[in-house]
Design a protein around this motif. Structure first.
Motif, short mmCIF file in Angstrom:
data_model
loop_
_atom_site.label_atom_id
_atom_site.label_comp_id
_atom_site.label_asym_id
_atom_site.label_seq_id
_atom_site.Cartn_x
_atom_site.Cartn_y
_atom_site.Cartn_z
N THR A 20 61.29 -58.01 75.03
CA THR A 20 61.10 -58.97 73.39
C THR A 20 62.08 -59.24 73.33
O THR A 20 62.61 -60.47 72.51
CB THR A 20 59.69 -59.46 73.75
OG1 THR A 20 58.89 -59.24 74.60
CG2 THR A 20 59.42 -60.69 73.29
N ARG A 21 62.04 -58.63 72.15
CA ARG A 21 62.66 -58.56 70.93
C ARG A 21 64.23 -58.14 71.32
O ARG A 21 65.20 -59.13 71.24
CB ARG A 21 63.16 -56.77 70.44
CG ARG A 21 61.71 -56.64 69.47
CD ARG A 21 61.87 -55.01 68.48
NE ARG A 21 60.39 -55.08 68.13
CZ ARG A 21 60.34 -54.28 66.55
NH1 ARG A 21 60.93 -53.21 67.02
NH2 ARG A 21 58.81 -53.66 65.93
N LEU A 80 65.79 -56.21 66.71
CA LEU A 80 65.87 -55.32 67.34
C LEU A 80 65.57 -53.77 65.86
O LEU A 80 65.21 -53.41 66.76
CB LEU A 80 67.49 -55.23 66.90
CG LEU A 80 67.85 -56.25 68.10
CD1 LEU A 80 69.68 -55.60 68.68
CD2 LEU A 80 67.15 -56.13 70.21
N GLY A 81 64.82 -54.24 65.29
CA GLY A 81 64.46 -53.61 64.78
C GLY A 81 65.01 -52.70 63.39
O GLY A 81 64.52 -51.44 63.00
N VAL A 82 66.26 -52.77 62.89
CA VAL A 82 67.40 -52.19 62.07
C VAL A 82 67.15 -52.92 60.81
O VAL A 82 66.52 -54.35 60.14
CB VAL A 82 68.61 -52.83 62.43
CG1 VAL A 82 69.24 -51.93 61.19
CG2 VAL A 82 69.68 -52.39 63.87
N GLN A 83 66.82 -51.63 59.62
CA GLN A 83 66.42 -52.66 58.40
C GLN A 83 67.84 -53.06 58.01
O GLN A 83 68.63 -52.51 57.54
CB GLN A 83 65.99 -50.89 57.06
CG GLN A 83 64.58 -50.46 57.88
CD GLN A 83 63.62 -51.37 57.83
OE1 GLN A 83 63.41 -52.15 56.65
NE2 GLN A 83 62.86 -50.97 58.90
N THR A 84 67.49 -54.25 57.45
CA THR A 84 68.28 -54.87 57.00
C THR A 84 68.74 -54.80 55.71
O THR A 84 70.24 -54.91 55.19
CB THR A 84 69.08 -57.15 57.22
OG1 THR A 84 66.92 -56.56 56.42
CG2 THR A 84 68.59 -56.86 58.81
N ALA A 85 67.72 -54.20 54.92
CA ALA A 85 68.65 -54.14 53.31
C ALA A 85 69.23 -52.94 53.58
O ALA A 85 69.96 -53.05 52.29
CB ALA A 85 66.70 -53.78 52.42
#
Length: 275
Positions: A20-21, A80-85
């Motif tokens: 789904t992601r 996709l779960g990557v920490q954008t900060a």
């Protein structure tokens, strides 16, 4: 074996979650690219409708498209779960390193911004710059595209254009034609001037203001040289120059005024008679 069974039990849930992601990330990317293209196109249309220079329109459109694409990529990575900060911090550090490695490209980008801001030239102008000459077709983010009179395309870095001398032949509405006409020393100078002036006055492309200049400029080795400097509209420069060169030659011939050309006199002395 037990681990395999546990993994098999969790596999459907993992596929559902990550599938789904990935699907949503793909949808975000496709929509983001569509939005970037649409907004860039709309920006170009709005600017063109307000009479903004085509060079500025293309440049701003490219910048808008690149910014929205970058935002889209960050959103995709966040989905996709990557920490954008932390990603932004990494991108900042990586950007510094890449910037040091790509100083030339950044210089071209900065030069492109300055070319757009100060506008020493724009699309459609005929210029000499970066050791070449041609009509400006486009000023993009990193380079300027020129088209030569014989239809060759030249792509020059923006920094090379901005760092050198730019000769813009299209900046003014009028141009002066500079010609040198040489006549023989036996020619009547007053008559010669009248003949040349009559040819210039008969050409409809020559402007009356500023008035043309026709004066003796040099007593050369084999000719008396006249400078002939009429003014024309910039679009009439080359056709008028070619026509005046031809017509002045015809008129001088009809008036019996000679145009000297390089020649050599050879004097042969009689050889002594052999005894």
């Amino acid at each position: 074996m037990e681990r395999m069974e546990v993994w098999m039990e969790k596999a459907p849930d993992l596929v559902l979650v990550y599938g789904t992601r990935i699907l949503l990330a793909l949808v975000i990317f496709i929509i983001g690219r569509w939005v970037a293209k649409g907004i860039a196109t709309m920006t170009r249309k709005v600017l063109s409708g307000r009479g903004v220079d085509p060079t500025v329109v293309g440049f701003i459109g490219n910048i808008v498209s690149a910014l929205i694409t970058l935002i889209t990529l960050i959103a995709v990575l966040g989905q996709l779960g990557v920490q954008t900060a932390s990603l932004v911090a990494v991108i900042g550090a990586a950007g510094l390193a890449v910037g040091l490695a790509l100083q030339g490209s950044l210089s071209n980008f900065a030069s492109g911004v300055l070319l757009i801001a100060f506008r020493p030239c724009k699309a459609g102008d005929y210029i000499e710059a970066a050791g070449t000459a041609g009509t400006v077709e486009e000023i993009s983010i990193f380079s300027t595209t020129l088209v030569t009179p014989d239809n060759k395309t030249i792509i020059a870095p923006n920094s090379a254009i901005l760092d050198g001398v730019i000769v813009n032949y299209s900046a003014k509405s009028t141009r002066r034609i500079d010609m040198v006409i040489g006549v023989s020393y036996g020619a009547d100078l007053r008559q010669t001037r009248e003949v040349i002036l009559s040819v210039i006055n008969e050409n409809p492309a020559v402007l009356q203001e500023p008035a043309p200049t026709i004066e003796v400029s040099e007593l050369a080795a084999s000719s008396v040289n006249f400078v002939v400097r009429p003014w024309v509209r910039k679009e009439d420069f080359w056709p008028t120059r070619f026509a005046l060169t031809r017509d002045i030659k015809f008129a001088l011939d009809q008036a019996g005024i000679g145009i000297p050309f390089p020649q050599m006199d050879l004097h042969v002395k009689a050889l002594p008679k052999s005894e």
